[in-house]
Write an enzyme that holds these catalytic residues in place. Structure first.
Site, mmCIF file in Angstrom:
data_model
loop_
_atom_site.group_PDB
_atom_site.id
_atom_site.type_symbol
_atom_site.label_atom_id
_atom_site.label_comp_id
_atom_site.label_asym_id
_atom_site.label_seq_id
_atom_site.Cartn_x
_atom_site.Cartn_y
_atom_site.Cartn_z
ATOM 1 N N LYS A 87 16.422 37.573 28.227
ATOM 2 C CA LYS A 87 15.472 38.687 28.198
ATOM 3 C C LYS A 87 14.209 38.267 28.950
ATOM 4 O O LYS A 87 13.582 37.252 28.625
ATOM 5 C CB LYS A 87 15.151 39.012 26.739
ATOM 6 C CG LYS A 87 14.723 40.422 26.488
ATOM 7 C CD LYS A 87 14.640 40.648 24.984
ATOM 8 C CE LYS A 87 14.171 42.026 24.645
ATOM 9 N NZ LYS A 87 13.842 42.128 23.226
HETATM 10 C C1 E4P Z 1 13.806 45.036 21.603
HETATM 11 O O1 E4P Z 1 14.386 44.557 22.539
HETATM 12 C C2 E4P Z 1 12.342 45.181 21.559
HETATM 13 O O2 E4P Z 1 11.730 43.946 21.659
HETATM 14 C C3 E4P Z 1 11.960 45.880 20.280
HETATM 15 O O3 E4P Z 1 12.808 47.016 20.148
HETATM 16 C C4 E4P Z 1 10.497 46.265 20.188
HETATM 17 O O4 E4P Z 1 10.333 47.090 19.070
HETATM 18 P P1 E4P Z 1 8.901 47.412 18.437
HETATM 19 O O5 E4P Z 1 8.116 48.232 19.412
HETATM 20 O O6 E4P Z 1 9.218 48.186 17.192
HETATM 21 O O7 E4P Z 1 8.236 46.095 18.159
#
Ligand code: E4P
Length: 218
Positions: A87
């Protein structure tokens, strides 16, 4: 549409997996910290545990923000397990690193995406997944779901193969709307996934079936 669970909790990942509908897992540094996973060795060991729990793709996020650092970290993460997806944040060094990973057979998830322009750049770089953050766009009163629709339209017109992974999904309605608007994957907390189950008429109907059965059969 694929379902990923958005957590670093082994318990929640196991519960989601046992539903039989789980296609993968996404994590981020905040989710790892929330589970108390700190220190490089512990973090890497935790990714291995997650990868052993699920067959599907597991996103593991780099911390570096410079090109060389992202490449070094990403190559190390990718070696942990065959289902690791690296990622990478939507920054200039990130796009350069995604291009490098793409040329070298390492799959990526481009994260922190908030515009269609960023989505085009990530697809051009060869990202495997693109993570537009729906909930965080909604948080500032912009229509997060419109972002999914715009990216889906552009990717279809241009024939981009990058999969749209709707992220920052906070509730069951987000999941349904992401599906309607062309997301290939939704990642969400287990609570949002379980929210899809809920309907009062199901509960009322089941209670009546059971009551009728009891009346008739004792
Ligand atoms: C997933 O890949 C993201 O990091 C995550 O969905 C972020 O979610 P949030 O905005 O609720 O922290």
């Amino acid at each position: 549409m694929k379902f990923f669970v958005d957590t670093a909790s082994l318990e929640q990942i196991t519960e989601a997996r046992d539903l039989g509908i789980l296609d993968g897992v996404t994590t981020n540094p905040s989710l790892m910290a929330k589970e108390g996973i700190v220190g490089q060795e512990n973090i890497l060991a935790h990714y291995v545990k997650i990868c052993e729990l699920v067959d599907g793709d597991v996103s593991a996020e780099v911390i570096s923000t410079d090109y060389e650092g992202i490449v070094k970290e990403g190559e190390h993460l990718a070696q942990l397990a065959p289902n690791i997806v690296v990622k990478v944040p939507m920054i200039e060094a990130g796009i350069k690193a995604i291009s490098h990973f793409s040329r070298n057979g390492i799959r990526t998830n481009c994260t922190l995406v908030f515009s269609a322009g960023q989505a085009i750049l990530a697809a051009k770089a060869g990202a495997t997944y693109l993570s537009p953050f729906i909930g965080r766009v909604d948080d500032i009163t912009w229509p997060g779901m419109q972002l999914i629709a715009d990216i889906a339209e552009i990717y279809a017109i241009q024939g981009f193969e990058t999969e749209i992974l709707a992220a920052s999904v906070r509730n069951a309605l987000h999941i349904v709307d992401a599906a309607k608007n062309g997301a290939d994957v939704v990642t969400c907390p287990l609570s949002a996934m379980l929210g899809l189950l809920k309907h009062p008429l199901t509960d009322i109907g089941l209670a009546k079936f059971l009551a009728d059965h009891k009346k008739a059969n004792g």
